[in-house]
Design an enzyme around this catalytic site. Structure first.
Site: not given
Ligand code: NAD
Length: 268
Positions: A155, A159
């Protein structure tokens, strides 16, 4: 029209989801959240996502964001999960959860909320990975544990959790195929004088670097042959499209916990 609220609007996935919703027929963005203290609080969600104003203000209040939503989509961080679930349950709002790195308490909170609202939780929303999980289960049940199972994931450098939720889910598929418990067989990374590989171990290796969207290989290495099942995601839009498909599907479901195999109709 399906009215959607995005929880975690400022994140990579949140912004991708908002852009896709803005471009989709039959989907309407009605709410968006950011973490308390975020610079995104109060901004227009469309402007934040780079697709032009959508007349939806980002808020730190989950309750306000989901007030008029048919379904919420949560891609935040594990610490936000319990609060998001409490708000969704209080508003009787179905929720699609994509956040990974969730611990046993978070998992139990999903189960308990699923008693009153419909929830899809998947560590990976791509159709390809959902199919890969099936293939891995089949391979693990066909091959005995003389075939050593190793899961390698790669990744991007940002991450935060390792191994990835998808890698853990694939490990769970190996365990299910073999009829064993993952927590008793998992080996995470190796260093130093490790001794020989224990029979039946399910190994995990996590690589991090650059802008890799997500790659997973499950290897079954036997004496004289090796099988490798690989999925490579080239764009995070693939996860976002899957999450939107899950959101559309979820609005018609009764309370309960579902995954992408349910959404894609692969069960049974
Ligand atoms: P990222 O760090 O870019 O985004 C996460 C966002 O959530 C940030 O902007 C952060 O400020 C915000 N956040 C934190 N606490 C919050 C709250 N209480 N209320 C609202 N927003 C809040 O990460 P990302 O790449 O967008 O990934 C997000 C999550 O999704 C991670 O856990 C990642 O591993 C997961 N993910 C899952 C899949 C899937 O298919 N299930 C795919 C990609 C990423």
């Amino acid at each position: 029209m399906t009215r959607i609220a995005i929880l975690g609007a400022a994140g990579r996935m949140g912004r991708t989801l908002i852009r896709l919703i803005a471009a989709a027929d039959g989907l309407d963005l009605v709410g968006a959240t950011a973490r308390p203290g975020s610079d995104a609080d109060g901004l227009d969600a469309g402007t934040l996502a780079g697709c032009g104003a959508l007349d939806v203000r980002v808020t730190v209040s989950v309750a306000a964001a989901i007030e008029s939503a048919d379904v919420a989509i949560d891609f935040t961080l594990p610490a936000a999960l319990i609060g998001n679930l409490e708000a969704a349950t209080a508003a009787a709002c179905p929720i699609v959860i994509g956040t990974t790195g969730i611990d046993a308490d978070g998992n139990a909170a999903i189960d308990s909320a699923a008693a009153s609202i419909p929830i899809v939780y998947a560590a990976n929303y791509s159709s390809g990975v959902t199919l890969l999980q099936r293939l891995v289960r089949t391979a693990a049940s066909a091959l005995d544990s003389d075939y050593d199972a190793e899961i390698v994931e790669s990744h991007h450098r940002y991450k935060r959790d390792a191994p990835s939720g998808t890698a853990r889910a694939l490990g769970q598929c190996v365990a299910e195929g073999r009829g064993v418990r993952l927590d008793e067989q998992a080996t995470y990374a190796r260093e130093g004088l490790t001794g020989e590989r224990p029979a039946g171990a399910i190994g995990f290796q996590a690589l991090r670097g650059g802008d890799i969207v997500g790659e997973h290989t499950v290897m079954f290495a036997g004496d004289g042959e090796r099988i490798e099942l690989t999925h490579r995601a080239a764009s995070r839009e693939t996860f976002a499209r899957g999450a939107l498909r899950a959101a559309r599907w979820l609005t018609g479901q009764p309370a309960g916990r579902y995954d992408m195999e349910d959404v894609l109709g692969l069960r049974g």
